[in-house]
Design a protein around this motif. Structure first.
Motif, PDB file in Angstrom:
ATOM      1  N   GLU A 279       0.830  -1.203   0.000  1.00  0.00           N
ATOM      2  CA  GLU A 279       0.000   0.000   0.000  1.00  0.00           C
ATOM      3  C   GLU A 279       0.869   1.260   0.000  1.00  0.00           C
ATOM      4  O   GLU A 279       0.605   2.221  -0.744  1.00  0.00           O
ATOM      5  CB  GLU A 279      -0.927   0.011   1.221  1.00  0.00           C
ATOM      6  CG  GLU A 279      -1.824   1.239   1.280  1.00  0.00           C
ATOM      7  CD  GLU A 279      -2.678   1.299   2.543  1.00  0.00           C
ATOM      8  OE1 GLU A 279      -2.988   2.429   2.974  1.00  0.00           O
ATOM      9  OE2 GLU A 279      -3.018   0.237   3.092  1.00  0.00           O
ATOM     10  N   ARG A 280       1.920   1.257   0.808  1.00  0.00           N
ATOM     11  CA  ARG A 280       2.822   2.420   0.889  1.00  0.00           C
ATOM     12  C   ARG A 280       3.482   2.700  -0.459  1.00  0.00           C
ATOM     13  O   ARG A 280       3.480   3.845  -0.945  1.00  0.00           O
ATOM     14  CB  ARG A 280       3.901   2.151   1.938  1.00  0.00           C
ATOM     15  CG  ARG A 280       4.942   3.257   2.090  1.00  0.00           C
ATOM     16  CD  ARG A 280       6.175   2.706   2.800  1.00  0.00           C
ATOM     17  NE  ARG A 280       6.860   1.702   1.995  1.00  0.00           N
ATOM     18  CZ  ARG A 280       7.625   0.722   2.515  1.00  0.00           C
ATOM     19  NH1 ARG A 280       7.782   0.604   3.812  1.00  0.00           N
ATOM     20  NH2 ARG A 280       8.220  -0.135   1.708  1.00  0.00           N
ATOM     21  N   ASP A 281       4.060   1.667  -1.082  1.00  0.00           N
ATOM     22  CA  ASP A 281       4.806   1.870  -2.322  1.00  0.00           C
ATOM     23  C   ASP A 281       3.892   2.251  -3.482  1.00  0.00           C
ATOM     24  O   ASP A 281       4.252   3.090  -4.322  1.00  0.00           O
ATOM     25  CB  ASP A 281       5.605   0.610  -2.666  1.00  0.00           C
ATOM     26  CG  ASP A 281       6.779   0.388  -1.717  1.00  0.00           C
ATOM     27  OD1 ASP A 281       7.103   1.309  -0.934  1.00  0.00           O
ATOM     28  OD2 ASP A 281       7.377  -0.709  -1.745  1.00  0.00           O
ATOM     29  N   ILE A 282       2.711   1.639  -3.543  1.00  0.00           N
ATOM     30  CA  ILE A 282       1.782   1.978  -4.624  1.00  0.00           C
ATOM     31  C   ILE A 282       1.190   3.366  -4.409  1.00  0.00           C
ATOM     32  O   ILE A 282       1.045   4.141  -5.361  1.00  0.00           O
ATOM     33  CB  ILE A 282       0.680   0.911  -4.744  1.00  0.00           C
ATOM     34  CG1 ILE A 282       1.297  -0.402  -5.241  1.00  0.00           C
ATOM     35  CG2 ILE A 282      -0.414   1.367  -5.704  1.00  0.00           C
ATOM     36  CD1 ILE A 282       0.346  -1.559  -5.309  1.00  0.00           C
ATOM     37  N   SER A 283       0.876   3.719  -3.170  1.00  0.00           N
ATOM     38  CA  SER A 283       0.354   5.055  -2.885  1.00  0.00           C
ATOM     39  C   SER A 283       1.334   6.133  -3.329  1.00  0.00           C
ATOM     40  O   SER A 283       0.933   7.172  -3.888  1.00  0.00           O
ATOM     41  CB  SER A 283       0.063   5.203  -1.386  1.00  0.00           C
ATOM     42  OG  SER A 283      -0.974   4.334  -0.979  1.00  0.00           O
TER      43      SER A 283
END
Length: 403
Positions: A180-184
């Motif tokens: 979630e962090r990297d895609i966000s």
């Protein structure tokens, strides 16, 4: 003259003795520690063991004149199980290299043990980019893919095709958080917006409350930051809730060929995904897949299972070249030599332990486009390795000096 010849033989034997003694315990032992029975068993599990055995078969069961042995265990995706098993394997069972080790949290735990014991860990299973970021160490190589490569592939592609607003259904542990962090980060960098997220337990069977929250968000993209049976269950239940019919698009961030097989093309068609390996991409991948299928009842390998073959083969090739299974020497050689093979193509292993190779943006075919069993993907784009994976100086790896 006979005396000189005898002396030469003695000296030759003395010179060779240290080299022969470089294989610890007179055996090279590989351990596959992976998910054999839980949420990721289909994409890892027995297939990872079979793929590793294929690499051993390539060497005829011996390397540097010594027998190769393979053991395997079920990590249950639990960090304590990973740490305990890794410690026992390295210390008591004299395992030289562990491949695996299931989910990201359990793999990070196994990596810590490898660093403590100064033994090789080839992290073929996990996705979290933190494996070569804040949790990097000198004895771990992250092999197949990671959350950064997924984000730079499918995340960027969806935003560029018009998916501006996002809502995440996220597996509530290290892998899901990192994904979630990297895609966000990629979504916002490309002008998109994250409207929110909800976290679900690993290996849950009921996504109803999470899908209702995603519907209520009105986000264009409902992103599944999970994997394995969590992803397939969420996709199936999203169909029941009419996510697509309501105008939202479901996006599976990490999906494998076995997941598509489980879903079927009528349900999976049109899904876009990022993979580092697809069985039908080249002559080399097809040759490996044919051997794998013969061991696995006709099933094609996932990218992670192919990663086990690739990692085991390069490890054994390195031991063969060096004449030793000494962990420091093996790691130094792996990081200073090309890591090319028929599975991933041109590859290098960086100082932070990240194996870098091209990744690919695929779309799942419509049923009418498929020519037969396991013919699932069509290639949309190739993403060069240096663009797919996070720059080495951006991951906070303590092994890397920032410029």
């Amino acid at each position: 003259m006979r005396k000189a010849l005898t002396m030469s033989v003695v000296l030759l034997g003395a010179a060779m003795a240290p080299a022969m003694a470089q294989i610890s315990d007179d055996v090279v032992k590989l351990g596959v520690l992976t998910d054999m029975s839980s949420v990721y068993a289909d994409i890892l599990g027995p297939g990872s063991v079979a793929a590793t055995q294929l690499a051993i078969d390539d060497f005829g069961g011996t390397v540097a004149g010594k027998k190769i042995e393979l053991i395997h265990g079920d990590v249950l995706n639990k960090a304590d199980v990973a740490a305990t098993t890794a410690g026992r394997w390295y210390d008591t069972d004299k395992v030289d290299v562990i491949l695996g080790a299931g989910g990201s949290a359990s793999s990070i735990a196994a990596g810590r043990v490898a660093a403590d014991k100064k033994r090789v860990f080839l992290a073929t299973d996990p996705a979290s980019s933190d494996v070569t970021g804040k949790h990097c160490n000198a004895y771990t190589i992250h092999w197949t893919y990671d959350t950064a490569s997924v984000a730079n592939g499918i995340g960027a592609a969806i935003v560029k095709s018009g998916g501006a607003s996002w809502y995440f259904l996220t597996a509530d542990y290290a892998f899901g958080h990192a994904l979630e962090r990297d895609i966000s980060a990629v979504v916002t960098a490309n002008g998109g917006k994250v409207l929110g997220s909800v976290r679900h337990p690993l290996n849950t069977s009921d996504f109803s409350s999470f899908l209702l929250q995603a519907q209520a968000s009105k986000a264009q993209i409902v992103a599944l930051a999970n994997g394995g049976s969590d992803t397939t269950n969420a996709i199936k239940q999203a169909g029941e809730f009419g996510i697509a019919k309501g105008g939202q698009k479901l996006a599976a961030m990490v999906i494998f060929v076995t997941d598509v097989n489980s879903l079927g093309l009528p349900l999976a068609q049109g899904l876009q995904l990022t993979e580092a390996f697809y069985w039908d991409r080249t002559e080399g991948t097809r040759a490996f897949a044919k051997r794998f299928a013969a061991k696995m009842g006709g099933r094609m390998p996932t990218s992670v299972q192919a990663g086990n073959y690739s990692a085991a083969k390069l490890y054994l090739k390195t031991v063969q070249k060096l004449g030793t299974d000494d962990a420091d020497k093996v790691m130094a050689k792996l990081k200073s030599s090309p890591a090319d093979d028929e599975i991933f193509g041109k590859s290098v292993i960086r100082a932070d332990g990240r194996k870098v190779h091209d990744t690919y943006l695929f779309e799942v075919k419509k049923p009418a486009e498929s020519k037969g069993p396991w013919d699932f993907y069509k290639l949309l784009a190739t993403i060069p390795g240096d663009q797919a994976f996070r720059p080495m100086d951006k991951g906070d790896c303590p092994l890397v000096t920032k410029k």
